[in-house]
Design a protein around this motif. Structure first.
Motif, PDB file in Angstrom:
ATOM      1  N   VAL A  31      50.337  61.410  21.212  1.00  0.00           N
ATOM      2  CA  VAL A  31      50.459  60.471  22.334  1.00  0.00           C
ATOM      3  C   VAL A  31      49.344  60.637  23.354  1.00  0.00           C
ATOM      4  CG1 VAL A  31      52.945  60.249  22.055  1.00  0.00           C
ATOM      5  CG2 VAL A  31      52.045  62.011  23.585  1.00  0.00           C
ATOM      6  N   ALA A  32      48.707  61.827  23.410  1.00  0.00           N
ATOM      7  CA  ALA A  32      47.635  62.038  24.384  1.00  0.00           C
ATOM      8  C   ALA A  32      46.852  63.294  24.021  1.00  0.00           C
ATOM      9  CB  ALA A  32      48.199  62.165  25.797  1.00  0.00           C
ATOM     10  N   VAL A  33      45.633  63.361  24.561  1.00  0.00           N
ATOM     11  CA  VAL A  33      44.763  64.526  24.432  1.00  0.00           C
ATOM     12  C   VAL A  33      44.459  65.031  25.833  1.00  0.00           C
ATOM     13  CG1 VAL A  33      42.489  65.353  23.712  1.00  0.00           C
ATOM     14  CG2 VAL A  33      43.735  63.726  22.272  1.00  0.00           C
ATOM     15  N   LEU A  34      44.583  66.348  26.039  1.00  0.00           N
ATOM     16  CA  LEU A  34      44.288  66.914  27.354  1.00  0.00           C
ATOM     17  C   LEU A  34      42.894  67.519  27.345  1.00  0.00           C
ATOM     18  CD1 LEU A  34      46.681  68.968  29.611  1.00  0.00           C
ATOM     19  CD2 LEU A  34      44.248  69.478  29.474  1.00  0.00           C
ATOM     20  N   ASP A  35      42.007  66.940  28.163  1.00  0.00           N
ATOM     21  CA  ASP A  35      40.653  67.446  28.347  1.00  0.00           C
ATOM     22  C   ASP A  35      40.144  66.908  29.679  1.00  0.00           C
ATOM     23  OD1 ASP A  35      38.016  68.195  28.339  1.00  0.00           O
ATOM     24  OD2 ASP A  35      37.572  67.474  26.326  1.00  0.00           O
TER      25      ASP A  35
ATOM     26  N   VAL B  52      43.732  62.738  28.988  1.00  0.00           N
ATOM     27  CA  VAL B  52      44.235  62.974  30.337  1.00  0.00           C
ATOM     28  C   VAL B  52      43.666  64.280  30.877  1.00  0.00           C
ATOM     29  CG1 VAL B  52      46.361  61.687  29.906  1.00  0.00           C
ATOM     30  CG2 VAL B  52      46.307  64.145  29.465  1.00  0.00           C
ATOM     31  N   GLY B  53      43.735  64.427  32.210  1.00  0.00           N
ATOM     32  CA  GLY B  53      43.155  65.595  32.841  1.00  0.00           C
ATOM     33  C   GLY B  53      44.120  66.728  33.095  1.00  0.00           C
ATOM     34  N   THR B  54      45.428  66.438  33.124  1.00  0.00           N
ATOM     35  CA  THR B  54      46.435  67.468  33.383  1.00  0.00           C
ATOM     36  C   THR B  54      47.676  67.186  32.556  1.00  0.00           C
ATOM     37  OG1 THR B  54      47.542  66.259  35.176  1.00  0.00           O
ATOM     38  CG2 THR B  54      45.643  67.637  35.788  1.00  0.00           C
ATOM     39  N   VAL B  55      48.518  68.213  32.426  1.00  0.00           N
ATOM     40  CA  VAL B  55      49.801  68.024  31.737  1.00  0.00           C
ATOM     41  C   VAL B  55      50.641  66.991  32.471  1.00  0.00           C
ATOM     42  CG1 VAL B  55      51.960  69.153  31.088  1.00  0.00           C
ATOM     43  CG2 VAL B  55      49.781  70.332  30.725  1.00  0.00           C
TER      44      VAL B  55
ATOM     45  N   GLU C 158      39.101  58.672  29.519  1.00  0.00           N
ATOM     46  CA  GLU C 158      38.510  58.112  28.307  1.00  0.00           C
ATOM     47  C   GLU C 158      39.578  58.036  27.211  1.00  0.00           C
ATOM     48  OE1 GLU C 158      34.971  60.145  27.087  1.00  0.00           O
ATOM     49  OE2 GLU C 158      34.324  60.531  29.154  1.00  0.00           O
ATOM     50  N   ALA C 159      39.150  57.681  26.008  1.00  0.00           N
ATOM     51  CA  ALA C 159      40.047  57.657  24.852  1.00  0.00           C
ATOM     52  C   ALA C 159      39.353  58.320  23.683  1.00  0.00           C
ATOM     53  CB  ALA C 159      40.449  56.229  24.490  1.00  0.00           C
ATOM     54  N   GLU C 160      40.122  58.975  22.815  1.00  0.00           N
ATOM     55  CA  GLU C 160      39.615  59.586  21.588  1.00  0.00           C
ATOM     56  C   GLU C 160      40.333  58.951  20.415  1.00  0.00           C
ATOM     57  OE1 GLU C 160      37.464  61.447  18.968  1.00  0.00           O
ATOM     58  OE2 GLU C 160      37.094  61.821  21.111  1.00  0.00           O
ATOM     59  N   GLN C 161      39.591  58.142  19.644  1.00  0.00           N
ATOM     60  CA  GLN C 161      40.170  57.417  18.511  1.00  0.00           C
ATOM     61  C   GLN C 161      41.392  56.603  18.947  1.00  0.00           C
ATOM     62  OE1 GLN C 161      40.493  59.769  14.854  1.00  0.00           O
ATOM     63  NE2 GLN C 161      39.077  61.275  15.703  1.00  0.00           N
ATOM     64  N   GLY C 162      41.287  56.002  20.103  1.00  0.00           N
ATOM     65  CA  GLY C 162      42.357  55.153  20.609  1.00  0.00           C
ATOM     66  C   GLY C 162      43.460  55.892  21.336  1.00  0.00           C
ATOM     67  N   VAL C 163      43.375  57.213  21.418  1.00  0.00           N
ATOM     68  CA  VAL C 163      44.393  58.013  22.090  1.00  0.00           C
ATOM     69  C   VAL C 163      43.914  58.331  23.501  1.00  0.00           C
ATOM     70  CG1 VAL C 163      45.637  60.214  22.075  1.00  0.00           C
ATOM     71  CG2 VAL C 163      45.198  59.000  19.931  1.00  0.00           C
ATOM     72  N   PRO C 164      44.741  58.136  24.530  1.00  0.00           N
ATOM     73  CA  PRO C 164      44.302  58.410  25.897  1.00  0.00           C
ATOM     74  C   PRO C 164      43.998  59.895  26.128  1.00  0.00           C
ATOM     75  CG  PRO C 164      46.660  57.932  25.838  1.00  0.00           C
ATOM     76  CD  PRO C 164      46.122  57.601  24.483  1.00  0.00           C
TER      77      PRO C 164
ATOM     78  N   ARG D 124      61.299  62.517  16.516  1.00  0.00           N
ATOM     79  CA  ARG D 124      60.089  63.026  15.883  1.00  0.00           C
ATOM     80  C   ARG D 124      59.207  63.721  16.922  1.00  0.00           C
ATOM     81  NH1 ARG D 124      55.516  59.881  16.734  1.00  0.00           N
ATOM     82  NH2 ARG D 124      55.858  57.827  17.645  1.00  0.00           N
ATOM     83  N   THR D 125      58.330  64.573  16.421  1.00  0.00           N
ATOM     84  CA  THR D 125      57.388  65.278  17.290  1.00  0.00           C
ATOM     85  C   THR D 125      56.403  64.300  17.903  1.00  0.00           C
ATOM     86  OG1 THR D 125      57.556  67.269  15.932  1.00  0.00           O
ATOM     87  CG2 THR D 125      55.621  67.069  17.334  1.00  0.00           C
ATOM     88  N   ARG D 126      56.142  64.473  19.196  1.00  0.00           N
ATOM     89  CA  ARG D 126      55.149  63.674  19.910  1.00  0.00           C
ATOM     90  C   ARG D 126      54.172  64.662  20.546  1.00  0.00           C
ATOM     91  NH1 ARG D 126      56.404  58.482  21.171  1.00  0.00           N
ATOM     92  NH2 ARG D 126      55.475  58.630  23.266  1.00  0.00           N
ATOM     93  N   TYR D 127      52.953  64.695  19.993  1.00  0.00           N
ATOM     94  CA  TYR D 127      51.998  65.734  20.363  1.00  0.00           C
ATOM     95  C   TYR D 127      51.167  65.369  21.587  1.00  0.00           C
ATOM     96  CZ  TYR D 127      52.507  68.449  16.048  1.00  0.00           C
ATOM     97  OH  TYR D 127      52.982  69.242  15.030  1.00  0.00           O
ATOM     98  N   LEU D 128      51.041  66.341  22.500  1.00  0.00           N
ATOM     99  CA  LEU D 128      49.958  66.375  23.473  1.00  0.00           C
ATOM    100  C   LEU D 128      49.001  67.436  22.964  1.00  0.00           C
ATOM    101  CD1 LEU D 128      48.459  65.986  26.173  1.00  0.00           C
ATOM    102  CD2 LEU D 128      50.037  67.664  27.177  1.00  0.00           C
TER     103      LEU D 128
END
Length: 334
Positions: free
Chosen positions: A35-39, A53-56, A45-51, A3-7
């Motif tokens: 699986v993660a948000v890049l910002d 991260v600062g870099t790919v 930090e976490a966004e709605q329980g999702v980590p 399945r797709t796992r989104y960054l």
């Protein structure tokens, strides 16, 4: 196939409820696939329980497959048109998916939309970015919980990322918007939908985006409308030359019903409010005021649930009436 796992790439905007709305939509409706948000501005930090991260490279430990192995792009600028990015994608066997790129064979509406054997409901709004997609998704989920063969019909890049199909009608040549909407409702029925919830775009009273709204309205030929509004909003936001005052809800109901195609009259079945800026008591008061003003059922489907709004739609779709004379009958999901 795994399945797709989104960054999700949301640099600088992951904490912004307006400009981060694509991220928030995917998080709400495809949470298990993210699986993660890049910002980098919120790394650690976490966004709605999702980590966040600062870099790919920091995201690699979470095993993303899209935005790493493949890239989904919701912008009006197409990554696939960039020679350098195309070369890099080919070299690394990466797919660049430009969600807003229209199908190459779109044309004008043919009339096939009038033969769709389903009840078609379109979410319309007093303004942009007030929750038309969210309302359609919430009502679709509630209808499916009741056993109705219900399908969400995506018309924008966020809805497409959530549902995995659709056409971003705001990137379609003006003459073909109705044709794109027609294709979408035909496909929605082919996907098994007896009840189609078409994601609305723009607003009929928006000085910039009303053209997309009307093309989508006439091309999807809805039987019913759900009017969406953010409680407390009194002017069109982010439109130059204003202020552009919003008409009262009762006037918006009349406007939308008057602009339906003569061959397919549509009525507003309910009002969906976005009460995110209000406390609990204020939200309930806003719902009551909307009902009193319009004489229609109203509710905030995110805050208070979608049941009352779906109740307002389902009775209109019951019965063996023909498509020409009204919505077709709804059948329980087998």
């Amino acid at each position: 196939m795994s399945r797709t796992r989104y960054l999700i790439l949301a640099e600088g905007f992951s904490g912004n409820p307006h400009y981060g709305k694509t991220m928030r939509g995917v998080l709400r409706y495809r949470r298990d696939d993210v699986v993660a948000v890049l910002d980098s501005t919120r790394a650690g930090e976490a966004e709605q329980g999702v980590p966040v991260v600062g870099t790919v490279e920091d995201a690699l430990e979470y095993g993303p497959t899209t935005a790493l192995l493949d890239v989904e792009n919701g912008l009006h600028v197409f990554l696939g048109d960039d020679p350098e990015l195309r070369e890099l994608a080919a070299r690394h066997d990466v797919e660049l998916r430009d969600l807003r790129r229209p199908p190459p064979d779109l044309s004008t509406a043919t009339g096939a939309n009038l033969d769709v054997p389903a009840t078609i409901v379109l979410t319309v709004g007093s303004d942009c970015a007030i929750g038309k997609m969210t309302v359609a998704l919430e009502l679709d989920l509630e209808a499916r919980r009741r056993g109705v063969r219900s399908v969400f019909v995506p018309t924008g890049q966020t809805g497409m990322a959530i549902a995995g199909w659709g056409i971003a009608v705001d990137a379609v040549v003006a003459d073909f918007i109705a044709g794109a909407a027609e294709r979408l409702v035909v496909e929605g029925a082919a996907r098994g939908g007896d009840l189609l919830w078409v994601e609305g775009q723009g607003s009929l009273v928006h000085p910039i985006y009303s053209g997309v709204t009307l093309g989508l309205y006439h091309g999807s030929v809805p039987h019913l409308l759900v009017l969406c509004h953010e409680a407390g909003r009194t002017v069109v936001e982010d439109a130059g030359g204003g202020p552009h005052p919003l008409p009262p809800l009762a006037d918006l109901v009349e406007l939308h019903e008057r602009l339906a195609l003569p061959v397919r009259p549509a009525r507003v079945a309910a009002v969906a409010l976005n009460t995110r800026a209000l406390d609990e008591d204020e939200a309930r008061a806003a719902v009551a005021a909307a009902e009193a003003e319009t004489g229609l059922p109203a509710d905030d489907p995110v805050r208070f649930g979608a049941a009352r709004l779906v109740d307002a739609v389902l009775p209109a779709g019951v019965g063996p009436r023909s498509v020409e004379n009204g919505p077709v009958g709804l059948r329980p999901r087998r």
